[in-house]
Scaffold this motif. Structure first.
Motif, PDB file in Angstrom:
ATOM      1  N   LEU A   1       0.817  -1.203   0.000  1.00  0.00           N
ATOM      2  CA  LEU A   1       0.000   0.000   0.000  1.00  0.00           C
ATOM      3  C   LEU A   1       0.852   1.254   0.000  1.00  0.00           C
ATOM      4  O   LEU A   1       0.549   2.245  -0.695  1.00  0.00           O
ATOM      5  CB  LEU A   1      -0.935  -0.003   1.214  1.00  0.00           C
ATOM      6  CG  LEU A   1      -2.098  -1.000   1.164  1.00  0.00           C
ATOM      7  CD1 LEU A   1      -2.879  -0.979   2.480  1.00  0.00           C
ATOM      8  CD2 LEU A   1      -3.046  -0.653   0.021  1.00  0.00           C
ATOM      9  N   ARG A   2       1.940   1.244   0.777  1.00  0.00           N
ATOM     10  CA  ARG A   2       2.823   2.417   0.812  1.00  0.00           C
ATOM     11  C   ARG A   2       3.468   2.647  -0.550  1.00  0.00           C
ATOM     12  O   ARG A   2       3.558   3.784  -1.035  1.00  0.00           O
ATOM     13  CB  ARG A   2       3.900   2.219   1.868  1.00  0.00           C
ATOM     14  CG  ARG A   2       3.347   2.281   3.299  1.00  0.00           C
ATOM     15  CD  ARG A   2       4.446   1.999   4.300  1.00  0.00           C
ATOM     16  NE  ARG A   2       3.912   2.066   5.671  1.00  0.00           N
ATOM     17  CZ  ARG A   2       4.632   1.744   6.746  1.00  0.00           C
ATOM     18  NH1 ARG A   2       5.906   1.309   6.601  1.00  0.00           N
ATOM     19  NH2 ARG A   2       4.078   1.832   7.939  1.00  0.00           N
ATOM     20  N   GLY A   3       3.927   1.599  -1.198  1.00  0.00           N
ATOM     21  CA  GLY A   3       4.511   1.747  -2.536  1.00  0.00           C
ATOM     22  C   GLY A   3       3.485   2.263  -3.540  1.00  0.00           C
ATOM     23  O   GLY A   3       3.802   3.081  -4.412  1.00  0.00           O
ATOM     24  N   PHE A   4       2.233   1.804  -3.427  1.00  0.00           N
ATOM     25  CA  PHE A   4       1.174   2.231  -4.351  1.00  0.00           C
ATOM     26  C   PHE A   4       0.866   3.717  -4.172  1.00  0.00           C
ATOM     27  O   PHE A   4       0.731   4.475  -5.148  1.00  0.00           O
ATOM     28  CB  PHE A   4      -0.087   1.384  -4.119  1.00  0.00           C
ATOM     29  CG  PHE A   4      -1.232   1.773  -4.984  1.00  0.00           C
ATOM     30  CD1 PHE A   4      -1.282   1.395  -6.316  1.00  0.00           C
ATOM     31  CD2 PHE A   4      -2.274   2.536  -4.460  1.00  0.00           C
ATOM     32  CE1 PHE A   4      -2.347   1.764  -7.106  1.00  0.00           C
ATOM     33  CE2 PHE A   4      -3.336   2.900  -5.249  1.00  0.00           C
ATOM     34  CZ  PHE A   4      -3.386   2.526  -6.590  1.00  0.00           C
TER      35      PHE A   4
ATOM     36  N   ARG B   1       1.503   9.391  -5.939  1.00  0.00           N
ATOM     37  CA  ARG B   1       1.851  10.776  -5.636  1.00  0.00           C
ATOM     38  C   ARG B   1       2.853  11.300  -6.652  1.00  0.00           C
ATOM     39  O   ARG B   1       2.748  12.441  -7.124  1.00  0.00           O
ATOM     40  CB  ARG B   1       2.411  10.862  -4.216  1.00  0.00           C
ATOM     41  CG  ARG B   1       2.693  12.311  -3.792  1.00  0.00           C
ATOM     42  CD  ARG B   1       3.306  12.375  -2.400  1.00  0.00           C
ATOM     43  NE  ARG B   1       2.401  11.847  -1.396  1.00  0.00           N
ATOM     44  CZ  ARG B   1       2.620  10.742  -0.726  1.00  0.00           C
ATOM     45  NH1 ARG B   1       3.697  10.024  -0.964  1.00  0.00           N
ATOM     46  NH2 ARG B   1       1.772  10.322   0.179  1.00  0.00           N
ATOM     47  N   ASP B   2       3.847  10.474  -6.990  1.00  0.00           N
ATOM     48  CA  ASP B   2       4.839  10.902  -7.980  1.00  0.00           C
ATOM     49  C   ASP B   2       4.172  11.157  -9.324  1.00  0.00           C
ATOM     50  O   ASP B   2       4.497  12.133 -10.033  1.00  0.00           O
ATOM     51  CB  ASP B   2       5.927   9.829  -8.121  1.00  0.00           C
ATOM     52  CG  ASP B   2       6.731   9.669  -6.841  1.00  0.00           C
ATOM     53  OD1 ASP B   2       6.681  10.601  -5.995  1.00  0.00           O
ATOM     54  OD2 ASP B   2       7.340   8.594  -6.656  1.00  0.00           O
ATOM     55  N   ARG B   3       3.245  10.308  -9.673  1.00  0.00           N
ATOM     56  CA  ARG B   3       2.558  10.492 -10.962  1.00  0.00           C
ATOM     57  C   ARG B   3       1.708  11.755 -10.968  1.00  0.00           C
ATOM     58  O   ARG B   3       1.631  12.466 -11.959  1.00  0.00           O
ATOM     59  CB  ARG B   3       1.686   9.271 -11.243  1.00  0.00           C
ATOM     60  CG  ARG B   3       1.012   9.301 -12.577  1.00  0.00           C
ATOM     61  CD  ARG B   3       0.215   8.032 -12.773  1.00  0.00           C
ATOM     62  NE  ARG B   3      -0.530   8.099 -14.038  1.00  0.00           N
ATOM     63  CZ  ARG B   3      -1.378   7.147 -14.470  1.00  0.00           C
ATOM     64  NH1 ARG B   3      -1.570   6.061 -13.706  1.00  0.00           N
ATOM     65  NH2 ARG B   3      -1.978   7.300 -15.615  1.00  0.00           N
ATOM     66  N   LEU B   4       1.093  12.074  -9.803  1.00  0.00           N
ATOM     67  CA  LEU B   4       0.266  13.270  -9.724  1.00  0.00           C
ATOM     68  C   LEU B   4       1.120  14.529  -9.763  1.00  0.00           C
ATOM     69  O   LEU B   4       0.744  15.540 -10.380  1.00  0.00           O
ATOM     70  CB  LEU B   4      -0.559  13.227  -8.439  1.00  0.00           C
ATOM     71  CG  LEU B   4      -1.578  14.348  -8.233  1.00  0.00           C
ATOM     72  CD1 LEU B   4      -2.633  14.310  -9.341  1.00  0.00           C
ATOM     73  CD2 LEU B   4      -2.272  14.203  -6.883  1.00  0.00           C
ATOM     74  N   ASN B   5       2.287  14.491  -9.134  1.00  0.00           N
ATOM     75  CA  ASN B   5       3.173  15.663  -9.173  1.00  0.00           C
ATOM     76  C   ASN B   5       3.731  15.896 -10.563  1.00  0.00           C
ATOM     77  O   ASN B   5       4.048  17.040 -10.925  1.00  0.00           O
ATOM     78  CB  ASN B   5       4.320  15.470  -8.172  1.00  0.00           C
ATOM     79  CG  ASN B   5       3.805  15.487  -6.726  1.00  0.00           C
ATOM     80  OD1 ASN B   5       2.813  16.129  -6.438  1.00  0.00           O
ATOM     81  ND2 ASN B   5       4.515  14.779  -5.837  1.00  0.00           N
ATOM     82  N   ALA B   6       3.843  14.842 -11.323  1.00  0.00           N
ATOM     83  CA  ALA B   6       4.373  14.971 -12.684  1.00  0.00           C
ATOM     84  C   ALA B   6       3.326  15.502 -13.656  1.00  0.00           C
ATOM     85  O   ALA B   6       3.624  15.721 -14.832  1.00  0.00           O
ATOM     86  CB  ALA B   6       4.896  13.626 -13.171  1.00  0.00           C
ATOM     87  N   LEU B   7       2.151  15.770 -13.226  1.00  0.00           N
ATOM     88  CA  LEU B   7       1.076  16.259 -14.119  1.00  0.00           C
ATOM     89  C   LEU B   7       0.544  17.590 -13.603  1.00  0.00           C
ATOM     90  O   LEU B   7      -0.547  17.696 -13.049  1.00  0.00           O
ATOM     91  CB  LEU B   7      -0.062  15.233 -14.181  1.00  0.00           C
ATOM     92  CG  LEU B   7       0.292  13.861 -14.770  1.00  0.00           C
ATOM     93  CD1 LEU B   7      -0.880  12.913 -14.632  1.00  0.00           C
ATOM     94  CD2 LEU B   7       0.694  13.986 -16.234  1.00  0.00           C
TER      95      LEU B   7
END
Length: 519
Positions: free
Chosen positions: A338-341, A346-352
């Motif tokens: 769950l932590r990895g997911f 979060r990384d994907r959201l910051n990249a957009l």
């Protein structure tokens, strides 16, 4: 040549054909003014004029007979070819054909044999039309709510039927009174059967579910009204199931063949009509007990089956233990996954960043739409409130009109009640006057009797009452021994002593001439 020839006398009176026919008619009608002729009916003719023409014959002669239209409708027995009858009428001639004939006024069967022959002939004719077929007969209702009884209300038959119905299963009974013998029997029974069938199912008078036509025993002539064709056709056309209970068990009438069920006696008809309430209640109790036992047995079998299947499943812990162990193994790996997911998302959201700006724009648009709707909301609420207010105003006016109507109705009712009360008060006043007058007279008579019998009237006629210390004095010896007593007159009392000198007697008033004293 002889001087006087031997020739027939030529001075005999000459008759015309009409004269000789009239003379024969007068002689025949004078000798046979009213006769009763017994014979067999043959060659019956019923022309459109309504008259009846038939022959009366025996083994050696034939007499022509005729019944005029007015009398034909009143015949108790309709002439049928082949039956032996006794015809009552008068003999006359028919000059048009130079023959004599019998004007028939009444026809009666010549004994029971003729009646049985007529009955059998009529039975065969009606059976040929299919009126006695079993396919026409209707089943009787198991528990009729209303039973119509066609019989005489004054005989023992209706009492037997009502008594049997009361003992077995009390139900509502409609009685149609009819004559059960005589000339009025057939038309009245026919009208009763058709009348019961004509009753509407939702009318004020309940329509019977079953009809009983009943009569006690009697001779063949007494029961003949139930052999009439009109009665048989009414019974066959009845839409309501019909039980015939005419006569005793050995008596048979044509209505028995046309009815849906024949009862040997009227009491048996009542027994056929309804079941025994006690037996029905006992049967219902037995069925209920059997149903309860069957339900209990079924539940017990299902419970036993469930218990058997439960034993075959084994222990529940043994079934869930492997799944519990697998859950423990996966639970240790769940938190890191769950932590990895979350980190990856979060990384994907910051990249957009563009996606975030689009989201902000969408939120801004939604906020503007909400503000526009908020500005329109007061107007909508105002219109809604106006419609509600108009509706309430309309309801108020309707309520006011209804209230006015109710008040007007109440006023009219008060006026009607006041008129009724005034009429009742007038009737009460008149009744009071009528009741008080005789009682006042009786009271006055009693008062006059009291005055007449009282001793005050005796005092008025000149007598007096002597009162001593211990009561009334009725003897001179008692008065002489009493030191003091009182004499009561009409207008009061006065004291007196026995030793007082006697008063001079008052002069008796002179009575008028010709009038005597009453005392």
């Amino acid at each position: 040549m002889e001087l006087f020839e031997d020739t027939p006398a030529s001075n005999a009176h000459e008759f015309t054909v009409s004269e000789i026919s009239g003379a024969v008619k007068r002689v025949l009608e004078g000798e046979f003014g009213r006769v009763r002729v017994r014979g067999e009916i043959g060659r019956v003719s019923r022309p459109s004029s309504g008259h009846l023409y038939f022959d009366l014959k025996d083994d050696r002669a034939v007499i022509a007979a005729v019944t005029w239209k007015g009398q034909a409708a009143r015949l108790s027995t309709r002439p049928e070819e082949g039956i032996e009858v006794i015809a009552t009428g008068r003999l006359t001639t028919f000059p048009g054909q130079s023959k004599y004939q019998l004007i028939v006024e009444e026809i009666e069967p010549a004994g029971a044999g003729a009646l049985m022959m007529m009955l059998e002939k009529r039975r065969k004719a009606l059976a040929a039309e299919g009126l006695f077929d079993e396919s026409r007969k209707r089943p009787l209702p198991y528990l009729p709510r209303v039973i119509g009884v066609v019989t005489s209300p004054s005989g023992a038959v209706i009492r037997d039927i009502l008594h049997r119905l009361r003992d077995r299963f009390p139900t509502h009974v409609l009685i149609w009174p009819v004559a059960v013998q005589g000339e009025g029997c057939a038309p009245q029974v026919t009208a009763a059967i058709r009348g019961f069938n004509a009753l509407p199912s939702d009318g004020p008078l309940p329509r019977p579910d079953l009809i009983i036509v009943a009569r006690g025993g009697g001779s063949l002539e007494d029961l003949w009204g139930f052999n009439e064709e009109a009665v048989v056709r009414a019974a066959a056309d009845s839409l309501i199931p019909l039980i015939s209970a005419v006569g005793h068990e050995t008596d048979t009438t044509l209505i028995d063949f046309a009815s849906d069920r024949r009862a040997p006696t009227p009491t048996a008809a009542a027994e056929m009509a309804v079941p025994v309430r006690a037996e029905l209640a006992a049967r219902l109790t037995e069925i209920q007990a059997r149903m309860m036992r069957a339900a209990q047995t079924r539940n017990q079998r299902q419970r036993q089956r469930l218990s058997d299947l439960g034993r075959a499943l084994g222990r529940p812990q043994a079934l869930t233990a492997p799944a519990r162990q697998r859950f423990d193994l996966f639970a240790e790996r769940l938190e890191p996954a769950l932590r990895g997911f979350v980190r990856a998302r979060r990384d994907r959201l910051n990249a957009l960043p563009l996606s975030l700006s689009a989201l902000r724009a969408m939120l801004r648009n939604r906020r503007d739409a909400l503000q526009a709707q908020a500005q329109r909301l007061p107007l909508c609420l105002a219109r809604l409130g106006q419609r509600r207010s108009e509706r309430l105003t309309d309801l108020g006016s309707r309520l006011e009109r209804a209230r006015a109507r109710m008040l007007a109705d109440a006023a009219r009712q008060i006026v009607r009640d006041r008129g009724t009360l005034d009429r009742l008060a007038a009737r009460l006043s008149a009744a009071g006057g009528r009741l008080l007058a005789p009682r006042r007279d009786a009271l006055e008579r009693l008062d006059r009797l009291r005055q007449t019998l009282g001793y005050r009237e005796t005092l008025r006629r000149g007598f007096a009452v002597v009162h001593g210390p211990s009561g009334l004095l009725t003897h001179a010896a008692e008065a002489a021994q009493t030191p003091r007593f009182e004499i009561e007159f009409l207008d009061g009392r006065m004291a007196a002593r026995p030793d007082a000198p006697p008063a001079k007697p008052a002069r008796k008033p002179r009575e008028p001439k010709g009038q005597k004293s009453l005392f």
